[in-house]
Write a protein that holds these residues in place. Structure first.
Motif, short mmCIF file in Angstrom:
data_model
loop_
_atom_site.label_atom_id
_atom_site.label_comp_id
_atom_site.label_asym_id
_atom_site.label_seq_id
_atom_site.Cartn_x
_atom_site.Cartn_y
_atom_site.Cartn_z
N VAL A 133 -29.21 37.78 9.39
CA VAL A 133 -28.61 38.19 8.12
C VAL A 133 -29.49 37.66 7.00
N ASN A 134 -29.73 38.49 6.01
CA ASN A 134 -30.44 37.95 4.85
C ASN A 134 -29.89 38.52 3.57
N THR A 135 -30.11 37.77 2.49
CA THR A 135 -29.93 38.36 1.18
C THR A 135 -31.32 38.52 0.59
N VAL A 136 -31.40 39.01 -0.68
CA VAL A 136 -32.66 39.60 -1.11
C VAL A 136 -33.55 38.71 -1.98
N SER A 137 -33.28 37.41 -1.97
CA SER A 137 -34.24 36.46 -2.55
C SER A 137 -33.90 35.08 -2.01
N PRO A 138 -34.88 34.20 -1.95
CA PRO A 138 -34.61 32.85 -1.44
C PRO A 138 -33.62 32.10 -2.32
N HIS A 139 -33.75 32.23 -3.65
CA HIS A 139 -32.85 31.45 -4.51
C HIS A 139 -31.40 31.94 -4.36
N HIS A 140 -31.22 33.25 -4.23
CA HIS A 140 -29.86 33.76 -4.08
C HIS A 140 -29.28 33.36 -2.72
N ALA A 141 -30.13 33.21 -1.72
CA ALA A 141 -29.63 32.76 -0.41
C ALA A 141 -29.02 31.36 -0.57
N TRP A 142 -29.67 30.55 -1.37
CA TRP A 142 -29.13 29.21 -1.63
C TRP A 142 -27.83 29.32 -2.43
N VAL A 184 -35.46 37.15 -19.10
CA VAL A 184 -34.41 37.13 -18.07
C VAL A 184 -33.61 35.85 -18.09
N ARG A 185 -32.43 35.94 -17.50
CA ARG A 185 -31.65 34.72 -17.29
C ARG A 185 -32.07 34.12 -15.94
N GLY A 186 -32.23 32.82 -15.90
CA GLY A 186 -32.76 32.18 -14.69
C GLY A 186 -31.72 32.03 -13.60
N VAL A 187 -31.42 33.14 -12.91
CA VAL A 187 -30.49 33.12 -11.77
C VAL A 187 -31.07 33.97 -10.65
N GLY A 188 -30.63 33.69 -9.43
CA GLY A 188 -30.97 34.52 -8.26
C GLY A 188 -32.45 34.82 -8.15
N GLY A 189 -32.74 36.08 -7.84
CA GLY A 189 -34.13 36.48 -7.62
C GLY A 189 -34.97 36.44 -8.89
N LEU A 190 -34.30 36.39 -10.05
CA LEU A 190 -35.06 36.30 -11.31
C LEU A 190 -35.82 34.98 -11.34
N VAL A 191 -35.24 33.94 -10.74
CA VAL A 191 -35.90 32.64 -10.66
C VAL A 191 -37.17 32.72 -9.80
N ASN A 192 -37.13 33.56 -8.78
CA ASN A 192 -38.27 33.66 -7.87
C ASN A 192 -39.38 34.59 -8.38
N THR A 193 -39.11 35.31 -9.49
CA THR A 193 -40.09 36.33 -9.90
C THR A 193 -40.60 36.20 -11.33
N VAL A 194 -39.82 35.53 -12.20
CA VAL A 194 -40.24 35.43 -13.61
C VAL A 194 -40.45 33.96 -13.98
N PHE A 195 -41.60 33.69 -14.59
CA PHE A 195 -41.97 32.30 -14.88
C PHE A 195 -42.25 32.18 -16.37
N ASP A 196 -41.53 31.26 -17.01
CA ASP A 196 -41.52 31.21 -18.47
C ASP A 196 -42.89 30.86 -19.06
#
Ligand SMILES: Nc1ncnc2c1ncn2[C@@H]1O[C@H](COP(=O)(O)OP(=O)(O)O[C@H]2O[C@H](CO)[C@@H](O)[C@H](O)[C@H]2O)[C@@H](O)[C@H]1O
Length: 491
Positions: free
Chosen positions: A218-227, A405-417
């Motif tokens: 089973v997976n969800t679609v980003s590492p941060h959201h899995a956490w 973006v707001r720093g949640v879920g997959g946005l944390v894994n893809t956008v860097f301030d």
């Protein structure tokens, strides 16, 4: 490997949101890697038939057991931009897929339980024996349950299931009648905490929980959201189930299909461009303004593209419109709302701003227009409350449209301030990130973006190019999924 994807969407023929993009993009990547892929989808009346090539009858009179009888189905087959798809068409008075919509019916749980059952029945009777069945979201959560409780005993004992969760909010919570409908007739057996019983409503079953319990991975679609799903409330009550099954749960970041989402080849935009030649992006901006009757000025264009619902932080989307206008930017919104309150709210705003030459609100689903907006805008806002992965920021990056973006879920894994990311050197930063849900938080991120745009155009351009050079293709996630398939196949 031979992989069958069973899903309720596949872009562009059936697309309500990101699920469709992922099902298509992953399938294509798996084929590029040499695997055989087939897709099984519902045959909705309202799907985009213009994207299917060579639609023909593949199987007639598939009898799918349902309650005490059976529903007769036809299965059609055709190619969606090169992918081989089977479309299940039930021929009964229930009219499961002739409703002029993909989702949102009162009997959705029965519609998709039936679809899941029909997909398995189709595999069984046609002697298709994939190495891996890949299912997605609650709609197909019952596939592994039926496979391992029923179909396994009819000659499908070697199939393995990989299950991807794109959104924990919709889980398919339904009554016991679904068990009777699908042939999972033993109520006390399924109504247990370690099987299908919903964690919050003990009198209901939960499709997604079934998917988690029964699938091989089973997976969800980003590492941060899995956490997040395991340890915060965004798991929507499934955190404990994920914890119990943590040995087979992980996060795989989505990719985007660079044949579809790429300003170098995009067939929906008037001017192609790349990071070496950003002049043509300006021509797309002009074309976008012409298309939407916006003023031609030296202002930046900020856009929002996405479903309008609570998940997406609609209050902040709304605030961003007025704040952008106040800060001498233009704003373009493309979105559709299914919730009536949100829908009328944004219709009201649309009417209110109708004559404003710096703003356009387009309510509805328009794939073609979305491409032009990605290409013509300067910045894209994604202020989500939660976001399992998020594709719009990744598409924005590829088009040189800087994400805020707001720093949640997959946005944390893809956008860097650009200003504050501590883990990435300046030359790897690609957008603006804020964390809180109040107006002030998004305002400060928009301020920083607009300031950079007006005051330091060279730096803004560098930021755009850095985003365009990020690799969020399917290459890396494709390899990860093949790794997962290999792993479950040999267990
Ligand atoms: N009105 C409109 N007109 C035209 N195009 C529109 C549109 N509204 C949205 N789109 C398009 O639909 C896709 C939406 O992608 P998202 O990542 O926002 O997915 P969504 O939240 O639906 O799905 C869930 O699944 C995806 C895939 O796993 C996750 O990325 C995400 O976090 C999760 O919530 C994009 O391709 C976007 O351009």
């Amino acid at each position: 490997m031979y992989i069958v994807q069973i899903a309720s969407e596949c872009a562009p023929v059936i697309k309500a949101g990101g699920l469709g993009d992922v099902v298509y993009g992953l399938s294509r990547e798996l084929e590029i890697r040499g695997h055989g892929v087939e897709l099984i989808l519902p045959k909705y009346d309202c799907m985009r038939y213009d994207h299917i090539w060579g639609l023909h009858e593949a199987y007639r009179d598939l009898m799918v057991p349902w309650f005490d009888g059976a529903i007769r189905c036809n299965v059609d087959c055709g190619w969606v931009h090169g992918r081989l798809c089977f479309f299940i068409e039930p021929l009964s008075e229930d009219n499961f897929f002739n409703r002029g919509c993909y989702y949102g019916c009162l009997d959705d749980h029965l519609r998709f339980a039936f679809f899941s059952k029909a997909a398995l029945e189709f595999l069984l009777v046609t002697n298709k024996r994939p190495d891996v069945i890949h299912c997605h979201d609650w709609q197909t959560g019952l596939v592994p349950v039926m496979l391992f409780e029923i179909y396994k005993y009819h000659g499908m004992e070697n199939q393995r299931v990989s299950y991807t969760i794109h959104n924990f909010k919709h889980q398919g919570v339904a009554g016991a009648n679904v068990l009777w409908a699908t042939g999972l007739n033993n109520e006390p057996y399924y109504f247990t905490e370690d099987r299908l019983m919903d964690n919050t409503h003990p009198t209901a079953i939960n499709f997604m929980k079934g998917g988690i319990v029964y699938s091989n991975f089973v997976n969800t679609v980003s590492p941060h959201h899995a956490w997040e799903a395991r340890f915060t409330e965004v798991g929507c009550g499934l955190g404990k189930t994920l914890y119990d099954h943590q040995h087979k749960f992980g996060g795989v970041l989505n990719g985007i299909d660079y044949e579809v989402w790429n300003p170098v080849v995009d067939r929906y935009i008037p001017y192609h461009y790349s990071s070496d030649d950003l002049k043509s992006k300006t021509l797309n901006k002009k074309a976008l303004r012409e298309r939407l009757w916006l003023n031609h000025s030296d202002k930046p264009i900020i856009c929002y593209i996405g479903r309008l619902d609570d998940q997406k932080g609609v209050h902040l989307v709304h605030h961003a419109i007025y704040y952008a206008l106040h800060k001498k930017a233009q704003f373009v919104l493309l979105g559709a709302a299914t919730e009536p309150g949100i829908n009328s709210w944004f219709w009201h705003e649309k009417n209110h701003l109708n004559t404003n030459p710096d703003c356009h609100i387009e309510l509805g689903f328009n794939e073609e227009l979305s491409h032009l907006i990605y290409a013509g805008a300067d910045m894209i806002v994604v202020p989500s409350n939660y976001e399992p992965c998020g594709l719009t920021q990744m598409i924005g990056l590829k088009y040189g449209t800087v994400p805020i973006v707001r720093g949640v879920g997959g946005l944390v894994n893809t956008v860097f301030d650009w200003d504050y990311d501590e883990n990435k050197p300046q030359e790897e930063r690609n957008g603006f990130v804020f964390y809180q849900t109040d107006n002030g938080a998004i305002e400060s991120a928009i301020d920083r973006a607009i300031d950079l745009w007006y005051k330091s155009p060279k730096l803004f351009r560098q930021l755009m190019i850095q985003g365009m050079e990020c690799d969020y293709s399917w290459n890396h996630p494709g390899a990860q999924y093949v790794g997962i398939y290999d792993h479950i196949r040999h267990k």
